[in-house]
Design a protein around this motif. Structure first.
Motif, mmCIF file in Angstrom:
data_model
loop_
_atom_site.group_PDB
_atom_site.id
_atom_site.type_symbol
_atom_site.label_atom_id
_atom_site.label_comp_id
_atom_site.label_asym_id
_atom_site.label_seq_id
_atom_site.Cartn_x
_atom_site.Cartn_y
_atom_site.Cartn_z
ATOM 1 N N LEU D 8 0.910 -1.160 -0.085
ATOM 2 C CA LEU D 8 -0.090 0.014 -0.150
ATOM 3 C C LEU D 8 0.806 1.137 -0.037
ATOM 4 N N ASP D 9 2.025 0.962 0.718
ATOM 5 C CA ASP D 9 2.878 2.462 0.563
ATOM 6 C C ASP D 9 4.008 2.301 -0.035
ATOM 7 N N ALA D 10 3.947 1.432 -1.391
ATOM 8 C CA ALA D 10 5.150 1.428 -2.196
ATOM 9 C C ALA D 10 5.006 2.085 -3.455
ATOM 10 N N LEU D 11 6.123 3.043 -3.681
ATOM 11 C CA LEU D 11 6.132 3.726 -5.111
ATOM 12 C C LEU D 11 6.347 2.814 -6.123
ATOM 13 N N ARG D 12 5.998 3.180 -7.462
ATOM 14 C CA ARG D 12 6.381 2.357 -8.664
ATOM 15 C C ARG D 12 7.877 2.429 -8.750
ATOM 16 N N ILE D 166 -7.711 6.685 -2.096
ATOM 17 C CA ILE D 166 -8.516 5.499 -1.213
ATOM 18 C C ILE D 166 -8.965 4.661 -2.522
ATOM 19 N N VAL D 167 -8.588 3.430 -2.538
ATOM 20 C CA VAL D 167 -8.672 2.386 -3.443
ATOM 21 C C VAL D 167 -9.289 1.170 -2.672
ATOM 22 N N ASN D 168 -10.710 0.788 -2.781
ATOM 23 C CA ASN D 168 -11.195 -0.191 -2.131
ATOM 24 C C ASN D 168 -11.277 -0.077 -0.543
ATOM 25 N N GLY D 169 -11.226 1.222 -0.230
ATOM 26 C CA GLY D 169 -11.601 1.510 1.107
ATOM 27 C C GLY D 169 -10.267 1.628 1.857
ATOM 28 N N GLN D 170 -9.167 1.442 1.177
ATOM 29 C CA GLN D 170 -7.753 1.511 1.632
ATOM 30 C C GLN D 170 -6.977 2.643 1.173
ATOM 31 N N PRO D 171 -6.372 3.383 2.255
ATOM 32 C CA PRO D 171 -5.347 4.584 1.504
ATOM 33 C C PRO D 171 -4.068 3.840 0.581
ATOM 34 N N VAL D 172 -3.566 4.461 -0.521
ATOM 35 C CA VAL D 172 -2.631 3.787 -1.368
ATOM 36 C C VAL D 172 -1.765 5.011 -1.705
ATOM 37 N N LEU D 173 -0.435 4.621 -2.183
ATOM 38 C CA LEU D 173 0.510 5.415 -2.753
ATOM 39 C C LEU D 173 0.820 5.463 -3.902
#
Lengths: 239, 239, 239, 239, 239, 239
Positions: D8-12, D166-173
């Motif tokens: 969830l907290d990973a950059l490309r 917020i994707v599918n209810g979860q914060p993502v980076l």
């Protein structure tokens, strides 16, 4: 001390006048102090091409300032032959915000056109536009229901917007032009009646802002929007 | 019998509200019945290129309708990327008419911008615009004199405009939309306080008109403009 | 004494040359003295969107000046990317005038495009355009009849136009550029073969005009248009 | 689980290639995974009209996508004859963000033009543009110093940007296109090397967001930007 | 056998009429059979910005077709709001060709505007334009000399243009519309009085062409241009 | 001696990189020395209006330079609101050239969009565009065949383009910017794999050219194109 003498967390005087002009399904003159915006909601019985056959409606917004709404006369975008970047940004924001609180399926195959025309500008025209346009939209939806064109109101929640900022190092609510032109940070917040964010747009104008300042500004905005929504309810007789 | 119940030679109710907005040097809301136009006069301290170094001023006019001033929403000329033929025609008329009653040399090296924005339309927007813009212009010229920028007012005469026409075979004064949309002839007359013509524009809409009809219409216009100029004088406190 | 040596009520030399170019259904070169306009009438077998399914035709006009039709070269409107206000005004006038003498129902589902291109300008280009375009239109309607596309000519009356004005305090007919550029009043009159007005457009250029002057000008116009229509009849062999 | 398999907290994967083209003072190809943007910084030895004689420089940004940077070909804005609203919004954001970390007085009477052209798009083009343009700008400023045109670098801080949501209810980076197209909330954050905000733009896409979600997103953004600025430092050899 | 009955190497009837309109310094109506172009040369006493202070003149060309110069009416570029690709290409060609035979330094700080307006089109409008515009330009240069504005004519050589092509497998000279619309190859050649090329533009229309065909076409063009230049000399009285 | 040290008949180093970006059906980066153009071919499953119902496909090309592809930054055509004459000319040439080697009937009711975007310019961008776009088009046609949308490849021949010119009195092949900017003659040649011409465009830049020079240039072009087509074959694995 603020130039207007207001407390840091005080809104300007807010006035909401419904039925300001006679042709539009919704027509609201909203005043945030000396900022005055005529917001109309018009119903068109068709949808844009990308929605044809999808059984849902649309809402689109346009924003403009009368040439002498401002201190210095600004030239018309029609005369220049193009709509400027600032206008694009604002009308996209208004449209996005209002769409977030209506059920587009329940609206049916029709478009609501929101027009926000600033008659007089003194800071905060985009947030006044959103707050006034919400009332005009609510009126237009009531007209649709009265005419039997829809069964249930597509309205899902209330919505209002306010500006906050950092001026002279202090968080303040509802900036007028005198404050806006020297603010270190300018933030616009759009929030629903249930206290959730639709839009948060904070911009450092010359000076970056800390996380604590962000929190102070969002708290001021929350309070201001609560008051604005109460005034919308009163104006609509929906208290 | 006219749709509005008015006599053939009766104007609609006329209201002239000065200082309607605060930034412009002149700001007038004029109502001819349900037709409402916001007319502002703005002073710019320069002249267009073709007048540079000629020691005279200029006056230029722009006209626009808010999208929902009309029964059906009409799209913005800024969005279309061009000013339409009707708008061009009207704003050229307004500018020409107002320039005819001011001394451009006495104005000095500055431009007066007239903006006529129709908030609500019910026929006769161009004649209401000219009549209201005259008052806004007079206010702006007074501001220039008060600020010591000019010694004498460049105003040479009063000026107002009214529409006349042939409806159901009868000459009528000050057509509203219901009459305008079925008129056989539509004529706009602009006249000075001394009773001379500045502009006469008569157009057959489907049926040619005789010389006698021309005379009947110009006589109605003369009477109407006399009344309008009296109202301008009252509004300006220049009786 | 007029600059051209003409009497106050004298037209310039009028020449009407039919079939000037070969592709158009009607193609007329008209000369009012040194003013020369190529007027073509083209038939298009469809109508604009607002008339679809209404069983009637349309006529639309466009007007342009070649860049060096004038003393000083003027830049092309195509290069500027927009059609100017004066052009809009003139082409709307030409279209409106010609539509007034044809029966659009009898024309059927087709559009007549009138193109007036000024090859050389010496004053009065809009009135020469209307007078020449009438002949081109009549030719195009005859072509339609010859091809069996319509049974009866939709032509209801003749139509011509002339300018009149006040120059050096005297009413004059058919102003050339030398007079036009110093006229106190400029008026264009469009009239039918039965002597009724289609359009009266009088404009004070720096000096307001009296009711008596209006009457003197309309009388001169009536005489001039009578002569012009006689020349149209001769050119068309319809005497 | 994210579509790309990232935490969830990973950059490309981030790649910064300096000197990608040879003419520009700064030229950087930046990749955020499959999103590739060519960012150039060009120096022009003059300032826009509103800054003439004010002894300070300017920075302006333009943004564009190649027509086939996207899944479906999108038409060119040059062909359409106008720059769209989304483009306006993005290029105003890029310009504002970069100006916030340079001293415009120290830049002197010159303009830095930033051009961000998206060669391939897979979500996050505006944040990649800001992050890459910062490096191009730093290179252009170094060139100015090497040429002796400025004494001190006008650079006041580092700057980078990242998207959160917020994707599918979860914060993502750092959302890619697959996530972006179904995100409930989309937020772009621009932050300085000292950890302060320059811009926070959060938008509910169909679902309003709570204050806690706002905080979770700003925290993810802070971490991501820290990493991005470390990569900028490495690329510029300024560790 | 060619549709017109001409021999493979025969030009259409060429007519060059000088002084066709009265305002322009050079005004030529040129006919290549039914193709008729009005070419004017206008002198403007200033140069475009990129030449200011360089002590040399400029020549620029514009090209347009009247809407009904063609079989089917084509819409005006002014109405469309933009100049099309074909027009751009042709007017750049005309300007480049004419500039190649005048000494721009000897012209002084002035611009010659060439306007080529096609009154009637039947193939070969661009080559007729160049050939006619050369004569109009020569006239304008003579006017400059007569007025004492230049001492020596800046004219360095004669110049004419013709189209050649492959039709039904055979090289032909000066294609009319009937041939042009079915030609396999279309080539335009611009040549000087001394027999050198200024421009060679050959395009395969559906079928590629061999080197031998290229040579056959350039030979036909050489002969045609020799004849055209003889006619220019006669028209100008410079034999 | 040429500025680059190349022999008179030597091409620059040519590189053809397929699959440069991932979304387009064909995506080729082509380098002629320092000139680098990204050429994509995109398939759209519809045809332009003028081909509807005619059972044939179409190919259209657009060309653009990134603002800083050049020594001096040039402004974007999107910002200027119009596509310039040079761009029009080039994109018409690219489209015409590529259409000449495909069977549009065999393509079916679809359009191939060619986009040539110059990333870096050093002379010869239009010929590099044609040569690279051919490979991108071939890739897109292979994709169509692999997807079973067409049975047979519509490709009829190979196609490449090169510039030749006269520099310092000598014919040279493949001019770079240093030569291009001082060339006496500039010629672009487009040729098929079977050695026939599709386009020959030679322009005298300040000095007319003889027939012998024309022949020398076409011979150089023939040799260069032969080499380019060999490189295309290798890149496509079609040797």
């Amino acid at each position: 001390m603020r130039p207007s003498g207001r407390a840091l967390d005080a809104l300007r005087e807010i006035q909401i006048t419904r039925h300001f002009t006679k042709h539009a399904e919704g027509s609201v003159l909203i005043a945030f102090g000396d900022t005055q915006v005529l917001c109309t909601a018009s119903v068109e019985e068709k949808v844009p091409p990308f929605l044809r056959g999808k059984n849902q409606g649309w809402l689109t917004a346009e924003y403009s300032m009368l040439p002498r709404a401002t201190r210095e006369r600004c030239s018309r975008e029609s005369t220049q032959g193009r709509v400027g970047g600032r206008t694009h940004e604002i009308q996209r924001l208004i449209g996005r915000a209002l769409r977030s609180v209506i059920n587009l399926e329940a609206l049916g195959d029709r478009t609501i056109w929101i027009d926000c025309d600033v008659l007089q500008a003194d800071g905060g025209t985009r947030t006044a536009s959103i707050t006034g346009a919400f009332v005009a939209m609510a009126d237009a939806l009531m007209v649709l229901k009265q005419r039997g064109l829809i069964r249930q109101s597509p309205l899902r929640d209330f919505l209002a917007a306010v500006s906050v900022g950092i001026v002279n190092g202090q968080p303040v609510l509802d900036l007028d032009y005198a404050e806006d032109s020297k603010a270190e940070v300018d933030m616009n917040v759009v929030m629903t009646g249930s206290g959730k964010y639709i839009e948060v747009q904070g911009t450092a104008e010359g000076q970056a802002f800390s996380h604590d300042e962000l929190l102070a500004m969002t708290e001021l905005a929350r309070q201001g929007i609560e008051t604005l929504i109460a005034k919308q309810r009163t104006a609509l007789g929906m208290t």
